[in-house]
Structure formats: C-alpha cells, structure tokens
Scaffold this motif. Structure first.
Motif, mmCIF file in Angstrom:
data_model
loop_
_atom_site.group_PDB
_atom_site.id
_atom_site.type_symbol
_atom_site.label_atom_id
_atom_site.label_comp_id
_atom_site.label_asym_id
_atom_site.label_seq_id
_atom_site.Cartn_x
_atom_site.Cartn_y
_atom_site.Cartn_z
ATOM 1 N N THR A 199 93.981 -11.863 -21.734
ATOM 2 C CA THR A 199 92.660 -12.183 -22.263
ATOM 3 C C THR A 199 92.773 -13.330 -23.243
ATOM 4 O OG1 THR A 199 92.924 -10.572 -24.060
ATOM 5 C CG2 THR A 199 91.906 -9.792 -22.027
ATOM 6 N N GLY A 200 91.686 -14.100 -23.356
ATOM 7 C CA GLY A 200 91.665 -15.200 -24.306
ATOM 8 C C GLY A 200 92.326 -16.457 -23.759
ATOM 9 N N SER A 201 92.104 -17.560 -24.457
ATOM 10 C CA SER A 201 92.693 -18.826 -24.072
ATOM 11 C C SER A 201 94.153 -18.866 -24.483
ATOM 12 C CB SER A 201 91.932 -19.979 -24.743
ATOM 13 O OG SER A 201 90.562 -19.924 -24.404
ATOM 14 N N LEU A 202 94.984 -19.454 -23.636
ATOM 15 C CA LEU A 202 96.421 -19.514 -23.889
ATOM 16 C C LEU A 202 96.878 -20.968 -23.920
ATOM 17 C CD1 LEU A 202 99.155 -18.068 -24.199
ATOM 18 C CD2 LEU A 202 99.360 -18.136 -21.712
ATOM 19 N N ASP A 240 95.584 -24.494 -16.852
ATOM 20 C CA ASP A 240 95.653 -25.557 -15.843
ATOM 21 C C ASP A 240 96.728 -26.607 -16.141
ATOM 22 O OD1 ASP A 240 94.511 -26.796 -18.036
ATOM 23 O OD2 ASP A 240 92.511 -26.932 -17.147
ATOM 24 N N GLY A 241 97.465 -26.475 -17.235
ATOM 25 C CA GLY A 241 98.526 -27.426 -17.544
ATOM 26 C C GLY A 241 98.049 -28.736 -18.145
ATOM 27 N N VAL A 242 96.791 -28.821 -18.533
ATOM 28 C CA VAL A 242 96.252 -30.053 -19.094
ATOM 29 C C VAL A 242 96.690 -30.186 -20.561
ATOM 30 C CG1 VAL A 242 94.125 -31.290 -19.706
ATOM 31 C CG2 VAL A 242 94.285 -30.051 -17.534
ATOM 32 N N VAL A 243 97.122 -31.380 -20.943
ATOM 33 C CA VAL A 243 97.478 -31.663 -22.331
ATOM 34 C C VAL A 243 96.184 -31.872 -23.122
ATOM 35 C CG1 VAL A 243 98.705 -33.191 -23.899
ATOM 36 C CG2 VAL A 243 99.678 -32.679 -21.658
ATOM 37 N N VAL A 244 95.871 -30.974 -24.031
ATOM 38 C CA VAL A 244 94.613 -31.040 -24.777
ATOM 39 C C VAL A 244 94.782 -31.738 -26.125
ATOM 40 C CG1 VAL A 244 93.730 -28.972 -23.664
ATOM 41 C CG2 VAL A 244 94.998 -28.763 -25.794
ATOM 42 N N TRP A 245 96.015 -31.870 -26.582
ATOM 43 C CA TRP A 245 96.260 -32.553 -27.858
ATOM 44 C C TRP A 245 97.708 -33.002 -27.902
ATOM 45 C CZ3 TRP A 245 99.866 -31.359 -31.585
ATOM 46 C CH2 TRP A 245 99.772 -32.059 -32.794
ATOM 47 N N SER A 248 90.753 -28.752 -33.788
ATOM 48 C CA SER A 248 90.469 -29.375 -32.497
ATOM 49 C C SER A 248 89.385 -28.602 -31.754
ATOM 50 C CB SER A 248 91.743 -29.427 -31.648
ATOM 51 O OG SER A 248 91.454 -29.916 -30.345
ATOM 52 N N PRO A 249 88.314 -29.268 -31.304
ATOM 53 C CA PRO A 249 87.251 -28.551 -30.576
ATOM 54 C C PRO A 249 87.683 -28.100 -29.190
ATOM 55 C CG PRO A 249 86.830 -30.920 -30.569
ATOM 56 C CD PRO A 249 88.021 -30.710 -31.460
ATOM 57 N N LYS A 250 88.789 -28.629 -28.677
ATOM 58 C CA LYS A 250 89.217 -28.276 -27.330
ATOM 59 C C LYS A 250 89.809 -26.869 -27.249
ATOM 60 C CE LYS A 250 90.131 -33.060 -25.966
ATOM 61 N NZ LYS A 250 91.127 -34.010 -25.427
ATOM 62 N N LEU A 251 90.169 -26.288 -28.373
ATOM 63 C CA LEU A 251 90.734 -24.940 -28.345
ATOM 64 C C LEU A 251 89.707 -23.914 -27.913
ATOM 65 C CD1 LEU A 251 93.018 -24.746 -31.499
ATOM 66 C CD2 LEU A 251 93.672 -25.016 -29.128
#
Length: 325
Positions: free
Chosen positions: A251-254, A279-284, A315-318
């Motif tokens: 559960t939750g974002s990882l 998805d393996g995307v680099v967010v920061w 970071s807003p991406k979290l």
C-alpha cells in the motif's frame, strides 16, 4: 546474606546481557562502523560496566582509543566527537533495520560519551515483584478475620430486592436498543489507523555506491546513508523502509533513493536520485560537489543529508505517484 547474594547474581547477569548485546551488534553485517569506531564503542561500554563511566571524557578516549598523546586538544582535534556521532548513527541504523527485537538497547546520549543501556523487561519484572507479596499474604489471612461469611449473608439478603429490578431493567434495554438503532441514522465508523499510513509515501534508502575504490569514499557513502535514514524518519509524510523490505509493502507510494559518491583528493562528487518504484521513473535528482579541505566529513554528511531531506519532502511529485505493484 541470601538477598545480597541474589542481588550480586542479578548484577552479574545484567553485565553479561550487555556484553552479549555488544557482541551481537559487532557481529552483525548491519552494524556499519569502521574498525576504530568498533574499538571506540567497546571501550566506552566496558569502562561503563566496570564503573568508570564518569572518566569517559574526550581526553581519556583520545588517548586510549586513538593513540593521542598528552598534547591532545579536543577543540582543535574533534576526532572523538566525530567518531561518537558516527557510532550514534550506526546504532540508530542497526536498531532500525534488524535490532528492534533485541533484549538490550545501547545508546550514546548526546552531550557526553557514557553509553546508556535499556531493556523493556525491567519494568515488567519490577511490577511482578511488587505484586508478589500481596498475592502471598492473602492465603495466610484467617477466614474469620476477613469476615467473608458475614458479607456473604448480607449479599444473599440483598440479592432478591436488587436482582428483580435489574432483570426488568435488562429486559427494557433489550427492547429499546433495537428500536433506537432502527430510528437513529447509522454513525460513520472511524477510519482504521492503517488508512492514515496509506497516504504516506514510502522510501527505501539504498546503500550508496562508493566510486574510486578508496576508503574515504566508502566511509562517506555509509555515513551519508545513515544520516538520510535518520533525517527522513523525522518527516511526517514519509515512511522509511529498511533496504530489502520494499517487496513486502503493498500500500502507498514506493520510492527508492539511490546514489553514488566519489572522493578525489579533497573534492567530493555526489549524485542522488529518487525513483518511483511503480514505473521506474526518476522523479527527482541532484548533484552535490563539496570541498572537504576546511570541514569534516561528519559536517558534510549532516549538511547534505539535511538538504536532500528538505528537497525530497517538499517535492510535489511524491504525492502524485501511484502505488507500488
């Protein structure tokens, strides 16, 4: 004489328990500390167990552990303070990752070098010992002194006038409660406590790669990872997971925090990135370059870890990442 011998035996058991805990930590691969740091921890623990904790000053530790001479000045040579900070982080990391179930917790409170030993069993044993005398005295009390027959007679005499109204009252409640629940709107059940953690992002701080093959870079990478774990744990919106535990969370974002460090002479090059586990995307990502000539490794670790924590937590991406698969 018997109580005194029992106290001595208990004291010896406590000392051996602390020594066993120290050996357990030093043998664990999760206790990340250099050789001189391990010698530092062994020295202050043994000195405290031997009753010489008040003598644990920077001057005595510098001479006994680091081989400094009588000219040692703690103001100009912060080797003891730096190593103490490194050991504190190593202890925090050990108990966070694999030592949460250990019987003894060893810590070094800030402001000194005297270790502190704590155990959850002490309070429970004390409570049982305090309750034991009360349990033992009751069987020896005569029956006629307690006056149980008199109380039994009075209770029996009151049973009839008290019991009949109680029965009617229970029947009335049994009839009214279903009607009340039918007429009243259903109350919203409180959200379970676990739902609060679903909104928190989960971060796995992976071991940083030490490039260049030098000891200084490897020590910095380990120390910075420990600092990041300690500082990210203070962010309310984040949950910090131990390395290797990410697959257990559903559960939750990882997110996975990765990076590499390279020390060339007196210059540090650090690359850090945050990857979405879904998805393996680099967010920061960010790069940090520092000159190590005029500051200690410990200060650089603390400063960079604080900056990374601030940038990641803001970071807003979290909050917009999807849950881990």
């Amino acid at each position: 004489m018997a109580p005194a011998e029992g106290d001595d035996s208990q004291a010896r058991q406590d000392l051996e328990s602390v020594r066993a805990q120290l050996d357990r930590m030093l043998a664990s691969p999760e206790f990340l500390a250099p050789e001189r740091g391990r010698h530092f921890l062994q020295y202050i623990v043994e000195e405290t167990l031997e009753g010489r904790g008040e003598q644990l000053k920077a001057f005595t530790i510098a001479q006994a552990v680091f081989g400094r001479d009588d000219s040692f000045d703690a103001q100009n040579d912060p080797v003891v303070r730096i190593e103490a900070g490194r050991i504190r982080r190593a202890l925090e990391r050990y108990y966070l990752i694999c030592g949460s179930g250990d019987p003894i917790r060893i810590t070094i409170p800030k402001g000194g070098y005297i270790p502190h030993f704590s155990s959850d069993e002490g309070s429970s044993n004390t409570g049982e010992a305090a309750a034991a005398p009360n349990r033992q005295t009751k069987p020896h009390q005569p029956v006629h002194e307690r006056g149980q027959p008199e109380r039994a007679i009075r209770f029996r005499d009151l049973l009839l006038p008290v019991g009949i109204p109680a029965v009617f009252g229970a029947m009335a409640i049994a009839l009214i409660r279903p009607l009340e629940s039918y007429l009243s709107p259903p109350e919203a059940s409180p959200a379970p406590a676990a739902s609060a953690s679903k909104s928190k992002a989960r971060i796995v701080v992976e071991p940083l790669a030490a490039l260049g093959g030098n000891t200084r870079g490897a020590d910095f990478a380990k120390g910075l990872a420990d600092q990041l774990i300690a500082k990210l744990m203070n962010v309310d919106s984040l949950v910090v997971l131990a390395p290797g535990r990410s697959g257990m969370e559903t559960t939750g974002s990882l997110f996975n925090l990765q990076g590499s460090a390279l020390v060339e002479g007196t210059v540090l090059h650090l690359h850090v990135r945050l990857i979405n586990g879904a998805d393996g995307v680099v967010v920061w990502a960010n790069q940090y370059d520092r000159e190590l000539r005029d500051q200690t490794i410990l200060d650089v670790e603390d400063e960079i870890a604080a900056q990374i924590t601030m940038e990641i937590s803001s970071s807003p991406k979290l909050s917009g990442a999807g849950p881990a698969p």
